[in-house]
Design an enzyme around this catalytic site. Sequence first.
Site, PDB file in Angstrom:
ATOM      1  N   ASN A   1      21.655  21.285  43.349  1.00 19.78           N
ATOM      2  CA  ASN A   1      22.837  22.021  43.802  1.00 19.78           C
ATOM      3  C   ASN A   1      24.012  21.045  43.745  1.00 19.78           C
ATOM      4  O   ASN A   1      24.015  20.039  44.461  1.00 19.78           O
ATOM      5  CB  ASN A   1      22.574  22.496  45.243  1.00 19.78           C
ATOM      6  CG  ASN A   1      23.766  23.201  45.839  1.00 19.78           C
ATOM      7  OD1 ASN A   1      24.806  23.349  45.201  1.00 19.78           O
ATOM      8  ND2 ASN A   1      23.618  23.639  47.072  1.00 19.78           N
TER       9      ASN A   1
ATOM     10  N   THR B   1      40.479  26.469  44.217  1.00 24.48           N
ATOM     11  CA  THR B   1      39.572  25.421  43.716  1.00 24.48           C
ATOM     12  C   THR B   1      39.920  25.047  42.275  1.00 24.48           C
ATOM     13  O   THR B   1      39.821  23.883  41.898  1.00 24.48           O
ATOM     14  CB  THR B   1      38.085  25.845  43.778  1.00 24.48           C
ATOM     15  OG1 THR B   1      37.882  27.038  43.011  1.00 24.48           O
ATOM     16  CG2 THR B   1      37.639  26.075  45.210  1.00 24.48           C
TER      17      THR B   1
ATOM     18  N   TYR C   1      38.972  31.048  44.645  1.00 23.38           N
ATOM     19  CA  TYR C   1      38.705  30.658  43.247  1.00 23.38           C
ATOM     20  C   TYR C   1      39.933  29.958  42.674  1.00 23.38           C
ATOM     21  O   TYR C   1      39.842  28.870  42.097  1.00 23.38           O
ATOM     22  CB  TYR C   1      38.335  31.897  42.426  1.00 23.38           C
ATOM     23  CG  TYR C   1      37.884  31.564  41.011  1.00 23.38           C
ATOM     24  CD1 TYR C   1      36.644  30.994  40.785  1.00 23.38           C
ATOM     25  CD2 TYR C   1      38.706  31.818  39.920  1.00 23.38           C
ATOM     26  CE1 TYR C   1      36.221  30.683  39.502  1.00 23.38           C
ATOM     27  CE2 TYR C   1      38.297  31.513  38.627  1.00 23.38           C
ATOM     28  CZ  TYR C   1      37.052  30.948  38.429  1.00 23.38           C
ATOM     29  OH  TYR C   1      36.642  30.637  37.154  1.00 23.38           O
TER      30      TYR C   1
HETATM   31  P1  NAP Z   1      27.849  31.323  34.396  1.00 25.38           P
HETATM   32  O1  NAP Z   1      27.243  31.815  33.146  1.00 25.38           O
HETATM   33  O2  NAP Z   1      27.582  32.021  35.674  1.00 25.38           O
HETATM   34  O3  NAP Z   1      27.479  29.784  34.531  1.00 25.38           O
HETATM   35  C1  NAP Z   1      27.704  29.081  35.719  1.00 25.38           C
HETATM   36  C2  NAP Z   1      26.595  28.070  35.852  1.00 25.38           C
HETATM   37  O4  NAP Z   1      26.847  27.290  37.033  1.00 25.38           O
HETATM   38  C3  NAP Z   1      25.233  28.743  36.049  1.00 25.38           C
HETATM   39  O5  NAP Z   1      24.258  28.050  35.288  1.00 25.38           O
HETATM   40  C4  NAP Z   1      24.989  28.557  37.529  1.00 25.38           C
HETATM   41  O6  NAP Z   1      23.641  28.484  37.891  1.00 25.38           O
HETATM   42  C5  NAP Z   1      25.624  27.209  37.751  1.00 25.38           C
HETATM   43  N1  NAP Z   1      25.848  26.983  39.162  1.00 25.38           N
HETATM   44  C6  NAP Z   1      26.434  27.809  40.055  1.00 25.38           C
HETATM   45  N2  NAP Z   1      26.403  27.262  41.278  1.00 25.38           N
HETATM   46  C7  NAP Z   1      25.762  26.082  41.150  1.00 25.38           C
HETATM   47  C8  NAP Z   1      25.407  25.056  42.058  1.00 25.38           C
HETATM   48  N3  NAP Z   1      25.694  25.153  43.362  1.00 25.38           N
HETATM   49  N4  NAP Z   1      24.767  23.965  41.586  1.00 25.38           N
HETATM   50  C9  NAP Z   1      24.442  23.871  40.281  1.00 25.38           C
HETATM   51  N5  NAP Z   1      24.757  24.795  39.366  1.00 25.38           N
HETATM   52  C10 NAP Z   1      25.404  25.896  39.804  1.00 25.38           C
HETATM   53  O7  NAP Z   1      29.425  31.317  34.275  1.00 25.38           O
HETATM   54  P2  NAP Z   1      30.431  30.740  33.166  1.00 25.38           P
HETATM   55  O8  NAP Z   1      31.370  31.829  32.877  1.00 25.38           O
HETATM   56  O9  NAP Z   1      29.715  30.049  32.076  1.00 25.38           O
HETATM   57  O10 NAP Z   1      31.220  29.684  34.057  1.00 25.38           O
HETATM   58  C11 NAP Z   1      31.197  28.292  33.795  1.00 25.38           C
HETATM   59  C12 NAP Z   1      32.470  27.686  34.360  1.00 25.38           C
HETATM   60  O11 NAP Z   1      33.599  28.251  33.676  1.00 25.38           O
HETATM   61  C13 NAP Z   1      32.693  27.980  35.848  1.00 25.38           C
HETATM   62  O12 NAP Z   1      33.203  26.825  36.476  1.00 25.38           O
HETATM   63  C14 NAP Z   1      33.738  29.077  35.832  1.00 25.38           C
HETATM   64  O13 NAP Z   1      34.520  29.095  36.999  1.00 25.38           O
HETATM   65  C15 NAP Z   1      34.556  28.674  34.607  1.00 25.38           C
HETATM   66  N6  NAP Z   1      35.339  29.776  34.034  1.00 25.38           N
HETATM   67  C16 NAP Z   1      34.742  30.874  33.503  1.00 25.38           C
HETATM   68  C17 NAP Z   1      35.532  31.879  32.965  1.00 25.38           C
HETATM   69  C18 NAP Z   1      34.943  33.118  32.355  1.00 25.38           C
HETATM   70  O14 NAP Z   1      35.710  34.057  32.047  1.00 25.38           O
HETATM   71  N7  NAP Z   1      33.647  33.204  32.149  1.00 25.38           N
HETATM   72  C19 NAP Z   1      36.921  31.759  32.988  1.00 25.38           C
HETATM   73  C20 NAP Z   1      37.492  30.636  33.544  1.00 25.38           C
HETATM   74  C21 NAP Z   1      36.694  29.624  34.051  1.00 25.38           C
HETATM   75  P3  NAP Z   1      22.854  29.789  38.373  1.00 25.38           P
HETATM   76  O15 NAP Z   1      22.980  30.776  37.269  1.00 25.38           O
HETATM   77  O16 NAP Z   1      21.509  29.268  38.603  1.00 25.38           O
HETATM   78  O17 NAP Z   1      23.543  30.246  39.631  1.00 25.38           O
END
Ligand code: NAP
Length: 248
Positions: free
Chosen positions: A60, A156, A153
Amino acid sequence: MDKKTAIITGGGSGIGFACLEKFISHNYRVIIIDYRIEGIKEKLSSAGISKEDVDIHQANVADFNELESVFTSIHGVGATVLINCAGISPSTNALHEYDVDEWKRCVDINLNGSFYASKLFAQQFLANKLESASVINISSIMGKRGTPGHAVYSATKHAVIGLTKSMAQDYATLNLRVNAIGPGVIETPMTSDWMQDDGFKNYFLTKIPMQRAGKAAEIANTAYFLCSEEASYLTGAYIPVDGGFLAV
Ligand code: NAP
Protein backbone atom coordinates in the site's frame (compact mmCIF):
# COMPACT_ATOMS: atom_id res chain seq x y z
CA MET A 1 22.84 -4.75 -23.62
CA ASP A 2 22.22 -4.57 -19.85
CA LYS A 3 18.64 -3.82 -18.94
CA LYS A 4 17.78 -0.77 -16.86
CA THR A 5 15.10 -0.95 -14.19
CA ALA A 6 11.97 1.14 -13.72
CA ILE A 7 9.79 1.08 -10.60
CA ILE A 8 6.09 1.74 -11.26
CA THR A 9 3.59 2.16 -8.44
CA GLY A 10 0.12 1.16 -9.58
CA GLY A 11 1.86 -0.69 -12.41
CA GLY A 12 -0.73 -3.45 -12.54
CA SER A 13 -3.51 -1.40 -14.11
CA GLY A 14 -4.38 1.37 -16.55
CA ILE A 15 -1.73 4.02 -17.11
CA GLY A 16 0.79 2.19 -14.91
CA PHE A 17 0.45 -1.00 -16.94
CA ALA A 18 0.79 0.96 -20.20
CA CYS A 19 4.01 2.48 -18.81
CA LEU A 20 5.19 -1.02 -17.97
CA GLU A 21 4.57 -2.17 -21.56
CA LYS A 22 6.37 0.88 -22.97
CA PHE A 23 9.46 0.54 -20.79
CA ILE A 24 9.66 -3.24 -21.31
CA SER A 25 9.56 -2.64 -25.06
CA HIS A 26 12.59 -0.37 -24.59
CA ASN A 27 14.71 -2.95 -22.81
CA TYR A 28 13.82 -2.17 -19.23
CA ARG A 29 12.95 -4.51 -16.40
CA VAL A 30 10.01 -3.28 -14.35
CA ILE A 31 9.28 -3.50 -10.64
CA ILE A 32 5.56 -3.15 -9.99
CA ILE A 33 4.35 -1.96 -6.59
CA ASP A 34 0.60 -2.37 -6.38
CA TYR A 35 -2.17 -2.80 -3.88
CA ARG A 36 -3.87 -5.86 -5.36
CA ILE A 37 -1.56 -8.09 -7.34
CA GLU A 38 -3.91 -10.94 -8.23
CA GLY A 39 -4.30 -11.24 -11.97
CA ILE A 40 -1.18 -9.24 -12.90
CA LYS A 41 0.77 -12.35 -14.00
CA GLU A 42 -2.11 -13.30 -16.32
CA LYS A 43 -2.18 -9.75 -17.76
CA LEU A 44 1.55 -9.92 -18.42
CA SER A 45 1.18 -13.25 -20.13
CA SER A 46 -1.71 -11.97 -22.31
CA ALA A 47 0.44 -8.98 -23.28
CA GLY A 48 3.27 -11.32 -24.28
CA ILE A 49 5.58 -9.99 -21.55
CA SER A 50 8.10 -12.38 -20.05
CA LYS A 51 7.73 -12.77 -16.29
CA GLU A 52 11.52 -12.60 -16.09
CA ASP A 53 11.23 -8.90 -16.95
CA VAL A 54 8.79 -8.02 -14.17
CA ASP A 55 9.07 -8.18 -10.41
CA ILE A 56 5.73 -7.79 -8.61
CA HIS A 57 5.47 -6.46 -5.04
CA GLN A 58 2.29 -6.06 -3.06
CA ALA A 59 2.24 -2.88 -0.95
CA ASN A 60 0.00 0.00 0.00
CA VAL A 61 1.76 3.19 -1.11
CA ALA A 62 0.04 5.02 1.74
CA ASP A 63 1.99 2.92 4.23
CA PHE A 64 5.60 4.11 4.50
CA ASN A 65 6.77 0.96 6.30
CA GLU A 66 5.39 -1.32 3.59
CA LEU A 67 7.06 0.74 0.88
CA GLU A 68 10.33 0.85 2.81
CA SER A 69 10.36 -2.97 2.98
CA VAL A 70 9.92 -3.19 -0.78
CA PHE A 71 12.68 -0.64 -1.44
CA THR A 72 15.00 -2.43 0.98
CA SER A 73 14.46 -5.69 -0.90
CA ILE A 74 15.34 -4.05 -4.25
CA HIS A 75 18.18 -1.88 -2.99
CA GLY A 76 20.86 -3.55 -5.09
CA VAL A 77 18.99 -3.23 -8.37
CA GLY A 78 19.93 0.39 -9.01
CA ALA A 79 16.62 1.44 -10.53
CA THR A 80 16.91 4.61 -12.61
CA VAL A 81 13.20 5.36 -13.12
CA LEU A 82 10.35 5.80 -10.66
CA ILE A 83 6.82 6.39 -11.92
CA ASN A 84 4.39 7.38 -9.18
CA CYS A 85 1.16 6.25 -10.77
CA ALA A 86 -0.84 4.64 -7.93
CA GLY A 87 -3.85 6.77 -7.24
CA ILE A 88 -7.54 6.88 -6.52
CA SER A 89 -10.34 9.22 -7.54
CA PRO A 90 -12.98 9.11 -4.81
CA SER A 91 -16.63 9.45 -5.71
CA THR A 92 -17.84 13.01 -5.90
CA ASN A 93 -19.34 14.94 -2.99
CA ALA A 94 -19.76 18.62 -2.25
CA LEU A 95 -17.20 19.67 0.34
CA HIS A 96 -19.58 19.84 3.31
CA GLU A 97 -20.49 16.19 2.69
CA TYR A 98 -16.93 14.91 2.48
CA ASP A 99 -16.12 12.12 4.87
CA VAL A 100 -12.97 13.17 6.73
CA ASP A 101 -11.46 9.68 6.67
CA GLU A 102 -12.08 9.40 2.92
CA TRP A 103 -10.35 12.77 2.43
CA LYS A 104 -7.33 11.56 4.43
CA ARG A 105 -7.21 8.26 2.53
CA CYS A 106 -7.00 10.10 -0.78
CA VAL A 107 -4.24 12.41 0.51
CA ASP A 108 -2.40 9.38 1.88
CA ILE A 109 -2.47 7.54 -1.43
CA ASN A 110 -2.25 10.29 -4.06
CA LEU A 111 0.14 12.66 -2.30
CA ASN A 112 1.87 10.92 0.60
CA GLY A 113 2.39 7.75 -1.45
CA SER A 114 4.25 9.77 -4.10
CA PHE A 115 6.34 11.44 -1.40
CA TYR A 116 7.21 8.15 0.32
CA ALA A 117 8.24 6.39 -2.88
CA SER A 118 10.19 9.44 -4.10
CA LYS A 119 12.04 9.77 -0.78
CA LEU A 120 13.03 6.09 -0.82
CA PHE A 121 14.00 6.27 -4.49
CA ALA A 122 16.18 9.36 -3.91
CA GLN A 123 17.90 7.63 -0.98
CA GLN A 124 18.76 4.67 -3.20
CA PHE A 125 19.87 6.95 -6.03
CA LEU A 126 22.35 8.60 -3.66
CA ALA A 127 23.46 5.36 -1.98
CA ASN A 128 24.02 3.65 -5.33
CA LYS A 129 25.87 6.74 -6.65
CA LEU A 130 23.92 6.65 -9.91
CA GLU A 131 24.83 9.11 -12.65
CA SER A 132 21.26 9.95 -13.63
CA ALA A 133 17.67 8.99 -12.93
CA SER A 134 14.10 10.20 -13.45
CA VAL A 135 10.98 10.45 -11.34
CA ILE A 136 7.61 10.88 -13.04
CA ASN A 137 4.65 11.94 -10.94
CA ILE A 138 1.29 11.25 -12.52
CA SER A 139 -0.75 14.32 -11.66
CA SER A 140 -3.86 15.23 -13.67
CA ILE A 141 -5.55 18.08 -15.49
CA MET A 142 -7.19 18.41 -12.07
CA GLY A 143 -3.74 19.47 -10.82
CA LYS A 144 -4.29 22.72 -12.70
CA ARG A 145 -7.98 23.39 -12.13
CA GLY A 146 -10.87 22.44 -9.90
CA THR A 147 -14.19 20.82 -10.57
CA PRO A 148 -17.30 20.58 -8.39
CA GLY A 149 -17.29 17.66 -5.99
CA HIS A 150 -13.66 16.72 -6.59
CA ALA A 151 -11.87 18.86 -4.02
CA VAL A 152 -9.64 16.20 -2.54
CA TYR A 153 -8.61 14.76 -5.90
CA SER A 154 -7.85 18.22 -7.25
CA ALA A 155 -6.00 19.22 -4.06
CA THR A 156 -3.77 16.13 -4.15
CA LYS A 157 -3.05 16.52 -7.86
CA HIS A 158 -2.09 20.20 -7.38
CA ALA A 159 0.14 19.14 -4.48
CA VAL A 160 1.89 16.52 -6.60
CA ILE A 161 2.96 19.31 -8.97
CA GLY A 162 4.42 21.23 -6.02
CA LEU A 163 6.23 18.09 -4.90
CA THR A 164 7.61 17.73 -8.43
CA LYS A 165 8.91 21.31 -8.63
CA SER A 166 10.64 21.24 -5.25
CA MET A 167 12.12 17.77 -5.61
CA ALA A 168 13.43 18.71 -9.05
CA GLN A 169 15.43 21.51 -7.46
CA ASP A 170 16.71 19.30 -4.62
CA TYR A 171 18.46 17.00 -7.10
CA ALA A 172 18.92 19.12 -10.25
CA THR A 173 22.72 19.21 -10.07
CA LEU A 174 22.84 15.45 -9.55
CA ASN A 175 20.96 14.67 -12.76
CA LEU A 176 17.98 13.19 -10.95
CA ARG A 177 15.21 14.78 -13.00
CA VAL A 178 11.67 15.04 -11.69
CA ASN A 179 8.68 15.82 -13.88
CA ALA A 180 4.90 15.60 -13.70
CA ILE A 181 2.41 14.51 -16.34
CA GLY A 182 -1.15 15.78 -16.34
CA PRO A 183 -3.34 13.21 -18.07
CA GLY A 184 -6.69 14.39 -19.35
CA VAL A 185 -9.59 11.95 -19.58
CA ILE A 186 -7.94 8.61 -20.26
CA GLU A 187 -9.62 5.27 -20.89
CA THR A 188 -8.64 3.07 -17.95
CA PRO A 189 -10.43 1.03 -15.28
CA MET A 190 -10.59 4.27 -13.21
CA THR A 191 -12.81 5.96 -15.80
CA SER A 192 -14.65 2.97 -17.28
CA ASP A 193 -17.84 3.57 -15.25
CA TRP A 194 -17.86 7.28 -16.13
CA MET A 195 -17.40 6.43 -19.80
CA GLN A 196 -20.70 4.53 -19.70
CA ASP A 197 -22.45 7.73 -18.60
CA ASP A 198 -23.50 9.64 -21.71
CA GLY A 199 -23.84 12.91 -19.76
CA PHE A 200 -20.24 12.70 -18.52
CA LYS A 201 -18.97 11.60 -21.89
CA ASN A 202 -20.69 14.40 -23.77
CA TYR A 203 -19.63 17.02 -21.22
CA PHE A 204 -15.99 16.05 -21.55
CA LEU A 205 -16.04 15.58 -25.28
CA THR A 206 -17.29 19.15 -25.72
CA LYS A 207 -14.39 20.34 -23.52
CA ILE A 208 -11.66 18.37 -25.28
CA PRO A 209 -10.51 20.01 -28.52
CA MET A 210 -9.41 16.64 -29.93
CA GLN A 211 -12.91 15.32 -29.14
CA ARG A 212 -11.84 11.96 -27.80
CA ALA A 213 -10.60 10.41 -24.61
CA GLY A 214 -6.91 9.59 -24.45
CA LYS A 215 -5.31 6.17 -24.35
CA ALA A 216 -3.09 4.98 -21.52
CA ALA A 217 -0.34 4.34 -24.07
CA GLU A 218 -0.32 8.07 -24.91
CA ILE A 219 0.59 8.83 -21.31
CA ALA A 220 3.18 6.05 -21.31
CA ASN A 221 4.81 7.52 -24.43
CA THR A 222 5.25 10.85 -22.65
CA ALA A 223 6.59 9.17 -19.52
CA TYR A 224 9.15 7.28 -21.59
CA PHE A 225 10.21 10.45 -23.39
CA LEU A 226 10.63 12.33 -20.10
CA CYS A 227 12.88 9.58 -18.74
CA SER A 228 14.98 9.37 -21.89
CA GLU A 229 18.13 11.24 -22.83
CA GLU A 230 15.98 13.17 -25.32
CA ALA A 231 14.61 15.04 -22.28
CA SER A 232 17.99 15.56 -20.60
CA TYR A 233 17.37 19.28 -19.87
CA LEU A 234 13.80 18.84 -18.67
CA THR A 235 13.14 18.93 -14.96
CA GLY A 236 10.49 20.42 -12.69
CA ALA A 237 8.00 20.49 -15.56
CA TYR A 238 4.31 19.72 -15.74
CA ILE A 239 3.31 18.30 -19.13
CA PRO A 240 -0.42 18.12 -19.87
CA VAL A 241 -1.37 15.19 -22.10
CA ASP A 242 -5.01 16.00 -22.49
CA GLY A 243 -6.08 16.45 -26.12
CA GLY A 244 -5.95 20.23 -25.61
CA PHE A 245 -8.25 20.36 -22.57
CA LEU A 246 -6.16 22.89 -20.63
CA ALA A 247 -5.56 25.01 -23.72
CA VAL A 248 -9.18 26.18 -23.76
P1 NAP B 1 -6.33 2.54 -12.39
O1 NAP B 1 -6.42 1.69 -13.60
O2 NAP B 1 -7.36 2.44 -11.34
O3 NAP B 1 -4.88 2.33 -11.77
C1 NAP B 1 -4.56 2.81 -10.49
C2 NAP B 1 -3.60 1.83 -9.88
O4 NAP B 1 -3.20 2.35 -8.60
C3 NAP B 1 -4.26 0.47 -9.63
O5 NAP B 1 -3.34 -0.56 -9.97
C4 NAP B 1 -4.50 0.50 -8.14
O6 NAP B 1 -4.49 -0.76 -7.52
C5 NAP B 1 -3.30 1.27 -7.67
N1 NAP B 1 -3.50 1.75 -6.32
C6 NAP B 1 -4.56 2.41 -5.82
N2 NAP B 1 -4.40 2.63 -4.51
C7 NAP B 1 -3.21 2.08 -4.18
C8 NAP B 1 -2.48 1.97 -2.97
N3 NAP B 1 -2.96 2.47 -1.82
N4 NAP B 1 -1.28 1.36 -2.99
C9 NAP B 1 -0.80 0.82 -4.13
N5 NAP B 1 -1.43 0.90 -5.31
C10 NAP B 1 -2.63 1.52 -5.33
O7 NAP B 1 -6.34 4.07 -12.80
P2 NAP B 1 -5.50 4.92 -13.87
O8 NAP B 1 -6.48 5.70 -14.62
O9 NAP B 1 -4.50 4.09 -14.57
O10 NAP B 1 -4.77 5.93 -12.88
C11 NAP B 1 -3.36 5.98 -12.74
C12 NAP B 1 -2.99 7.38 -12.27
O11 NAP B 1 -3.37 8.33 -13.29
C13 NAP B 1 -3.71 7.83 -10.99
O12 NAP B 1 -2.80 8.53 -10.18
C14 NAP B 1 -4.79 8.76 -11.51
O13 NAP B 1 -5.17 9.72 -10.56
C15 NAP B 1 -4.07 9.39 -12.71
N6 NAP B 1 -4.99 9.97 -13.70
C16 NAP B 1 -5.86 9.20 -14.39
C17 NAP B 1 -6.69 9.80 -15.33
C18 NAP B 1 -7.68 9.01 -16.14
O14 NAP B 1 -8.51 9.63 -16.84
N7 NAP B 1 -7.66 7.70 -16.12
C19 NAP B 1 -6.63 11.18 -15.53
C20 NAP B 1 -5.74 11.92 -14.80
C21 NAP B 1 -4.89 11.31 -13.89
P3 NAP B 1 -5.85 -1.56 -7.29
O15 NAP B 1 -6.48 -1.71 -8.63
O16 NAP B 1 -5.38 -2.80 -6.68
O17 NAP B 1 -6.68 -0.71 -6.36
